[in-house]
Every structure is written in structure tokens, then in C-alpha cells.
Scaffold this motif. Structure first.
Motif, PDB file in Angstrom:
ATOM      1  N   UNK A  42       4.174  -7.787 -12.614  1.00  0.00           N
ATOM      2  CA  UNK A  42       2.901  -7.070 -12.620  1.00  0.00           C
ATOM      3  C   UNK A  42       2.435  -6.774 -11.197  1.00  0.00           C
ATOM      4  N   UNK A  43       2.664  -7.719 -10.303  1.00  0.00           N
ATOM      5  CA  UNK A  43       2.241  -7.519  -8.925  1.00  0.00           C
ATOM      6  C   UNK A  43       3.088  -6.452  -8.239  1.00  0.00           C
ATOM      7  N   UNK A  44       4.378  -6.418  -8.539  1.00  0.00           N
ATOM      8  CA  UNK A  44       5.240  -5.386  -7.960  1.00  0.00           C
ATOM      9  C   UNK A  44       4.863  -4.004  -8.488  1.00  0.00           C
ATOM     10  N   UNK A  45       4.606  -3.917  -9.784  1.00  0.00           N
ATOM     11  CA  UNK A  45       4.211  -2.628 -10.359  1.00  0.00           C
ATOM     12  C   UNK A  45       2.833  -2.227  -9.849  1.00  0.00           C
ATOM     13  N   UNK A  46       1.941  -3.183  -9.706  1.00  0.00           N
ATOM     14  CA  UNK A  46       0.608  -2.896  -9.176  1.00  0.00           C
ATOM     15  C   UNK A  46       0.694  -2.398  -7.733  1.00  0.00           C
ATOM     16  N   UNK A  47       1.590  -2.972  -6.973  1.00  0.00           N
ATOM     17  CA  UNK A  47       1.766  -2.543  -5.597  1.00  0.00           C
ATOM     18  C   UNK A  47       2.158  -1.072  -5.538  1.00  0.00           C
ATOM     19  N   UNK A  48       3.124  -0.680  -6.359  1.00  0.00           N
ATOM     20  CA  UNK A  48       3.620   0.694  -6.303  1.00  0.00           C
ATOM     21  C   UNK A  48       2.753   1.692  -7.062  1.00  0.00           C
ATOM     22  N   UNK A  49       2.051   1.256  -8.088  1.00  0.00           N
ATOM     23  CA  UNK A  49       1.273   2.227  -8.864  1.00  0.00           C
ATOM     24  C   UNK A  49      -0.206   2.280  -8.492  1.00  0.00           C
ATOM     25  N   UNK A  50      -0.741   1.227  -7.917  1.00  0.00           N
ATOM     26  CA  UNK A  50      -2.157   1.228  -7.529  1.00  0.00           C
ATOM     27  C   UNK A  50      -2.355   1.215  -6.016  1.00  0.00           C
ATOM     28  N   UNK A  51      -1.672   0.314  -5.329  1.00  0.00           N
ATOM     29  CA  UNK A  51      -1.946   0.114  -3.907  1.00  0.00           C
ATOM     30  C   UNK A  51      -1.375   1.232  -3.037  1.00  0.00           C
ATOM     31  N   UNK A  52      -0.124   1.580  -3.225  1.00  0.00           N
ATOM     32  CA  UNK A  52       0.506   2.573  -2.354  1.00  0.00           C
ATOM     33  C   UNK A  52      -0.189   3.941  -2.440  1.00  0.00           C
ATOM     34  N   UNK A  53      -0.473   4.477  -3.639  1.00  0.00           N
ATOM     35  CA  UNK A  53      -1.184   5.761  -3.660  1.00  0.00           C
ATOM     36  C   UNK A  53      -2.584   5.695  -3.049  1.00  0.00           C
ATOM     37  N   UNK A  54      -3.267   4.578  -3.240  1.00  0.00           N
ATOM     38  CA  UNK A  54      -4.613   4.447  -2.688  1.00  0.00           C
ATOM     39  C   UNK A  54      -4.576   4.340  -1.171  1.00  0.00           C
ATOM     40  N   UNK A  55      -3.619   3.600  -0.637  1.00  0.00           N
ATOM     41  CA  UNK A  55      -3.477   3.507   0.817  1.00  0.00           C
ATOM     42  C   UNK A  55      -3.137   4.880   1.394  1.00  0.00           C
ATOM     43  N   UNK A  85     -13.693   1.710  10.769  1.00  0.00           N
ATOM     44  CA  UNK A  85     -14.428   0.840   9.848  1.00  0.00           C
ATOM     45  C   UNK A  85     -14.339   1.350   8.420  1.00  0.00           C
ATOM     46  N   UNK A  86     -14.507   2.654   8.240  1.00  0.00           N
ATOM     47  CA  UNK A  86     -14.423   3.230   6.893  1.00  0.00           C
ATOM     48  C   UNK A  86     -13.003   3.089   6.349  1.00  0.00           C
ATOM     49  N   UNK A  87     -12.003   3.344   7.187  1.00  0.00           N
ATOM     50  CA  UNK A  87     -10.608   3.197   6.756  1.00  0.00           C
ATOM     51  C   UNK A  87     -10.271   1.758   6.384  1.00  0.00           C
ATOM     52  N   UNK A  88     -10.760   0.807   7.181  1.00  0.00           N
ATOM     53  CA  UNK A  88     -10.517  -0.604   6.873  1.00  0.00           C
ATOM     54  C   UNK A  88     -11.201  -1.006   5.571  1.00  0.00           C
ATOM     55  N   UNK A  89     -12.421  -0.505   5.357  1.00  0.00           N
ATOM     56  CA  UNK A  89     -13.114  -0.795   4.095  1.00  0.00           C
ATOM     57  C   UNK A  89     -12.363  -0.186   2.919  1.00  0.00           C
ATOM     58  N   UNK A  90     -11.835   1.012   3.091  1.00  0.00           N
ATOM     59  CA  UNK A  90     -11.047   1.642   2.031  1.00  0.00           C
ATOM     60  C   UNK A  90      -9.780   0.865   1.723  1.00  0.00           C
ATOM     61  N   UNK A  91      -9.108   0.372   2.749  1.00  0.00           N
ATOM     62  CA  UNK A  91      -7.895  -0.426   2.533  1.00  0.00           C
ATOM     63  C   UNK A  91      -8.217  -1.759   1.864  1.00  0.00           C
ATOM     64  N   UNK A  92      -9.338  -2.355   2.227  1.00  0.00           N
ATOM     65  CA  UNK A  92      -9.756  -3.597   1.577  1.00  0.00           C
ATOM     66  C   UNK A  92     -10.059  -3.359   0.105  1.00  0.00           C
ATOM     67  N   UNK A  93     -10.784  -2.279  -0.189  1.00  0.00           N
ATOM     68  CA  UNK A  93     -11.077  -1.949  -1.594  1.00  0.00           C
ATOM     69  C   UNK A  93      -9.801  -1.657  -2.375  1.00  0.00           C
ATOM     70  N   UNK A  94      -8.848  -0.970  -1.746  1.00  0.00           N
ATOM     71  CA  UNK A  94      -7.572  -0.680  -2.404  1.00  0.00           C
ATOM     72  C   UNK A  94      -6.831  -1.968  -2.731  1.00  0.00           C
TER      73      UNK A  94
END
Length: 117
Positions: A42-55, A85-94
Motif C-alpha cells: 500500500x505504501x509503494x502504491x501510495x508513493x507512486x499514485x499519490x505522492x509523485x504526482x502531487x510533488x 515556504x509555499x513549496x515546502x508546505x505543499x510538499x509536506x501536505x503531499x
């Protein structure tokens, strides 16, 4: 200030929609996690389907904002610090969205049991 609030609402709604879609996909991954005996799928799929596109979206947004605001008469240092600051906040939210999606999908997949079709 109202546009910032509107953008924040849109980001939160998009994040919740992404997590909800990932949880639906997580139910389909239940057999995979049971067969592998590992919930890290689940973590691997979450990384590729949620985190990578958001980053990618956060980095593109920062780059486009930098390009669009270049002609403005503002100090480069303050603009760079604000965008950082905005980019770091966006990465944290992602990261938080991806982690929540993986945890929720893992919990939903943990209750999956094989059944006779």
C-alpha cells in the motif's frame, strides 16, 4: 486573502478526493497484500499514485509562479523565500496525504479475506 482561502479549500478537497479514490483502489489491492503477506504494498502504491504526482504538481506550480512573477518589481530574496515556504508546505501536505491514504487503504485491505466466487 480570500483567494488564498479558496485555493486552500480546493487543495484540501482534491487531496480528500485522491485519498478516497486510493482507498477504493486499496480494496482491490487486498488480495495482493494477503498473497504477499506484506502490507507495505500500500505504501509503494501510495508513493507512486499519490505522492509523485502531487510533488510534480507542487514543483510545476512553484516554477510557473516564479516565471509569472518575474516581471514584477519585487525583491528576489523575498519572492524566493515566499515560494520556498509555499513549496515546502505543499510538499509536506503531499506527504501527509500519501501517508494517510496508505494507512487507510492498509486498514481496509487488512480485513480482506478470500471468499469463494
Amino acid at each position: 486573502m480570500l483567494s488564498m482561502t479558496g485555493a486552500l479549500v480546493i487543495v484540501v478537497v482534491a487531496g480528500i478526493g485522491s485519498v478516497a479514490q486510493f482507498v477504493r483502489t486499496g480494496r482491490e489491492l487486498g488480495p495482493v497484500s494477503v498473497l504477499t503477506g506484506n502490507g507495505r504494498v500500500y505504501y509503494a502504491v501510495s508513493l507512486w499514485s499519490l505522492l509523485v504526482p502531487t510533488v510534480f504538481a507542487v514543483c510545476a506550480a512553484v516554477a510557473v509562479t516564479w516565471y509569472v512573477t518575474t516581471p514584477l518589481m519585487a525583491a528576489s530574496g523575498s519572492r524566493l523565500s515566499a515560494l520556498s515556504a509555499v513549496g515546502a508546505a505543499g510538499l509536506l501536505c503531499a506527504s501527509v496525504i500519501a501517508w494517510c491514504g496508505a494507512r487507510t487503504a492498509s486498514a481496509a485491505g487488512a480485513v480482506w479475506r478470500p471468499h469463494n466466487d
